[in-house]
Structures are given as C-alpha cells and as structure tokens.
Scaffold this motif. Structure first.
Motif, PDB file in Angstrom:
ATOM      1  N   LEU A 240       0.832  -1.199   0.000  1.00  0.00           N
ATOM      2  CA  LEU A 240       0.000   0.000   0.000  1.00  0.00           C
ATOM      3  C   LEU A 240       0.870   1.253   0.000  1.00  0.00           C
ATOM      4  CD1 LEU A 240      -2.838   1.228   0.168  1.00  0.00           C
ATOM      5  CD2 LEU A 240      -2.683   1.057   2.649  1.00  0.00           C
ATOM      6  N   ASP A 241       1.980   1.185   0.690  1.00  0.00           N
ATOM      7  CA  ASP A 241       2.900   2.320   0.824  1.00  0.00           C
ATOM      8  C   ASP A 241       2.148   3.583   1.197  1.00  0.00           C
ATOM      9  OD1 ASP A 241       5.384   1.053   0.456  1.00  0.00           O
ATOM     10  OD2 ASP A 241       5.134   1.040  -1.698  1.00  0.00           O
ATOM     11  N   ARG A 242       2.179   4.592   0.345  1.00  0.00           N
ATOM     12  CA  ARG A 242       1.603   5.907   0.676  1.00  0.00           C
ATOM     13  C   ARG A 242       0.164   6.092   0.198  1.00  0.00           C
ATOM     14  NH1 ARG A 242       5.333   5.651   3.730  1.00  0.00           N
ATOM     15  NH2 ARG A 242       7.372   6.533   3.373  1.00  0.00           N
ATOM     16  N   SER A 243      -0.408   5.116  -0.484  1.00  0.00           N
ATOM     17  CA  SER A 243      -1.797   5.234  -0.946  1.00  0.00           C
ATOM     18  C   SER A 243      -2.739   5.280   0.257  1.00  0.00           C
ATOM     19  CB  SER A 243      -2.180   4.063  -1.843  1.00  0.00           C
ATOM     20  OG  SER A 243      -1.416   4.076  -3.022  1.00  0.00           O
ATOM     21  N   GLY A 244      -3.915   5.860   0.049  1.00  0.00           N
ATOM     22  CA  GLY A 244      -4.887   6.011   1.133  1.00  0.00           C
ATOM     23  C   GLY A 244      -5.442   4.702   1.641  1.00  0.00           C
ATOM     24  N   CYS A 245      -5.871   3.822   0.726  1.00  0.00           N
ATOM     25  CA  CYS A 245      -6.441   2.537   1.128  1.00  0.00           C
ATOM     26  C   CYS A 245      -6.294   1.561  -0.041  1.00  0.00           C
ATOM     27  CB  CYS A 245      -7.898   2.689   1.543  1.00  0.00           C
ATOM     28  SG  CYS A 245      -9.016   3.057   0.173  1.00  0.00           S
ATOM     29  N   PRO A 246      -6.412   0.244   0.233  1.00  0.00           N
ATOM     30  CA  PRO A 246      -6.257  -0.741  -0.840  1.00  0.00           C
ATOM     31  C   PRO A 246      -7.228  -0.533  -2.006  1.00  0.00           C
ATOM     32  CG  PRO A 246      -6.119  -1.828   1.279  1.00  0.00           C
ATOM     33  CD  PRO A 246      -6.523  -0.403   1.550  1.00  0.00           C
ATOM     34  N   ALA A 247      -8.486  -0.240  -1.715  1.00  0.00           N
ATOM     35  CA  ALA A 247      -9.469  -0.056  -2.800  1.00  0.00           C
ATOM     36  C   ALA A 247      -9.071   1.109  -3.698  1.00  0.00           C
ATOM     37  CB  ALA A 247     -10.861   0.166  -2.221  1.00  0.00           C
ATOM     38  N   GLU A 248      -8.575   2.173  -3.112  1.00  0.00           N
ATOM     39  CA  GLU A 248      -8.126   3.335  -3.882  1.00  0.00           C
ATOM     40  C   GLU A 248      -6.974   2.958  -4.809  1.00  0.00           C
ATOM     41  OE1 GLU A 248      -5.570   7.036  -2.425  1.00  0.00           O
ATOM     42  OE2 GLU A 248      -7.619   7.117  -1.634  1.00  0.00           O
ATOM     43  N   LEU A 249      -6.009   2.209  -4.295  1.00  0.00           N
ATOM     44  CA  LEU A 249      -4.873   1.780  -5.106  1.00  0.00           C
ATOM     45  C   LEU A 249      -5.330   0.862  -6.244  1.00  0.00           C
ATOM     46  CD1 LEU A 249      -1.352   0.846  -4.029  1.00  0.00           C
ATOM     47  CD2 LEU A 249      -2.613  -0.785  -5.402  1.00  0.00           C
ATOM     48  N   ILE A 250      -6.165  -0.103  -5.937  1.00  0.00           N
ATOM     49  CA  ILE A 250      -6.652  -1.048  -6.948  1.00  0.00           C
ATOM     50  C   ILE A 250      -7.430  -0.315  -8.034  1.00  0.00           C
ATOM     51  CG2 ILE A 250      -8.237  -2.985  -7.351  1.00  0.00           C
ATOM     52  CD1 ILE A 250      -7.322  -4.023  -4.535  1.00  0.00           C
ATOM     53  N   ASN A 251      -8.303   0.597  -7.653  1.00  0.00           N
ATOM     54  CA  ASN A 251      -9.078   1.360  -8.641  1.00  0.00           C
ATOM     55  C   ASN A 251      -8.193   2.267  -9.490  1.00  0.00           C
ATOM     56  OD1 ASN A 251     -11.531   0.208  -7.906  1.00  0.00           O
ATOM     57  ND2 ASN A 251     -11.925   1.763  -6.358  1.00  0.00           N
ATOM     58  N   ALA A 252      -7.153   2.813  -8.901  1.00  0.00           N
ATOM     59  CA  ALA A 252      -6.233   3.663  -9.657  1.00  0.00           C
ATOM     60  C   ALA A 252      -5.436   2.839 -10.668  1.00  0.00           C
ATOM     61  CB  ALA A 252      -5.290   4.405  -8.714  1.00  0.00           C
ATOM     62  N   TRP A 253      -5.023   1.655 -10.272  1.00  0.00           N
ATOM     63  CA  TRP A 253      -4.226   0.815 -11.153  1.00  0.00           C
ATOM     64  C   TRP A 253      -5.080   0.146 -12.224  1.00  0.00           C
ATOM     65  CZ3 TRP A 253       0.245  -2.531  -8.908  1.00  0.00           C
ATOM     66  CH2 TRP A 253       1.154  -1.710  -8.213  1.00  0.00           C
ATOM     67  N   LEU A 254      -6.305  -0.210 -11.873  1.00  0.00           N
ATOM     68  CA  LEU A 254      -7.138  -1.012 -12.751  1.00  0.00           C
ATOM     69  C   LEU A 254      -8.561  -0.459 -12.790  1.00  0.00           C
ATOM     70  CD1 LEU A 254      -6.490  -3.535 -14.431  1.00  0.00           C
ATOM     71  CD2 LEU A 254      -7.386  -4.907 -12.573  1.00  0.00           C
ATOM     72  N   PRO A 255      -8.736   0.726 -13.403  1.00  0.00           N
ATOM     73  CA  PRO A 255     -10.056   1.365 -13.400  1.00  0.00           C
ATOM     74  C   PRO A 255     -11.130   0.585 -14.160  1.00  0.00           C
ATOM     75  CG  PRO A 255      -8.521   2.607 -14.759  1.00  0.00           C
ATOM     76  CD  PRO A 255      -7.735   1.525 -14.085  1.00  0.00           C
TER      77      PRO A 255
END
Length: 180
Positions: free
Chosen positions: A37-52
C-alpha cells in the motif's frame, strides 16, 4: 500450483504491467498480484487507480497494508525467535505501522544474531536501504519459521488475502493446499 514468479522492479513494474496481468488472468490462468500500500490512502483506492476497468475474477490483486514486512512481523513468536529478541518488542498490530520496513529493520538492529544483522541491515556508508541478504533471510524465515495462520490473526490485510485465496475453486488454486 505456482507456474511462474515475477520479481522485477517492484511496484513500478507491476503497475506498468497490470493490464497484461489482468488479461492473462482472464484468458490464460489465475494471477496472484501482490503489492504494498505504501503511501496510498487505502487498498481499494490503489486497486481502482491501477485497474479502473475492473479486475478479472481470476486476478487475485492483494495489497499488503502498508508493506509486506507487516505480514512478516505479524507472526510475533516466530519473528522474535528468529531474531533472538523479546516478543514484547515486536508490534502486535503491524498493519497499523506507518513504516513496517523501518520497524522491522529497527528490530533487526536489536538482534543477538550477528549474521542476521550483517545480512539484513545496510552496510555503513552504503546508499542501499537494506543489506544484500535481506530477501534471502526473509525468504528463509517464511519458509522455515513463519506460520501464515498465526500471522493472519494479527494482520487483517493478510487475513483478507488468505480468505480470498481460499475462495478460489480447486481447479484455479494458486497455492498448495497446506496454505489454504
């Protein structure tokens, strides 16, 4: 059964290739993708950003909160025993640490095992954040000491990853049965 492991360039490599991994999962075989996750807000946010566009049901995209090192720390008894330190010094909620890798390295500095300190910690005056044996020693720890079930009890992000893997059908299984 694991057919191929890719460990190239970390976060950037995975993010750049996410569409290809998603297509591979859809058309060829299940894919387990693990990132921090590093600096991203939450897992869902990271997943949606990577794979919209959304993930294939056969893409197991899991995010360690904050870093995979939190999963290592989550098996407190094994971690303490491996380093030869008191279990009381190992954090009991590793997913809540801001920087699990830094916490892990601080605990290694307290280790009574000189060979582990030499392998895992960076050499003085070197710009690398970890020692040359960092990955080898943690792979050995996971293989010989770490227990995923015990670690999952202390790490909600690991527990979710284990649960998702367990939901896979028998023909799509990506890990040997002893881990499910």
């Amino acid at each position: 059964m694991v057919h191929q492991r890719l460990r190239r360039g970390g976060f950037g490599y995975l993010k750049q290739r996410i569409t290809a991994f998603n297509q591979m999962a859809q058309r060829v075989m299940p894919v387990l993708l693990l990132t921090d996750l590093d600096r991203s807000g939450c897992p869902a946010e990271l997943i949606n950003a990577w794979l919209p566009v959304g993930a294939s049901p056969r893409l197991l995209f899991r995010v360690a909160v904050r870093e995979t090192e939190s999963w290592l720390l989550a098996d407190r008894p094994a971690f303490a025993d491996f380093l030869g330190i008191s279990i009381g010094t190992v954090p009991d909620r590793p997913d809540e640490l801001t920087d699990p890798k830094a916490a892990l390295l601080d605990l290694v500095r307290k280790s009574k095992r000189r060979e582990l300190r030499q392998e895992i910690l960076p050499r003085p005056g070197v710009s690398f954040p970890v020692g040359l044996g960092y990955n080898d020693q943690w792979c050995r720890f996971v293989r010989d000491h770490w227990e995923i079930g015990r670690a999952a009890k202390a790490s909600p992000s690991l527990a979710r990853a284990v649960e998702r893997l367990a939901q896979f059908s028998e023909k799509d299984r990506v890990l040997p049965p002893r881990y499910s």
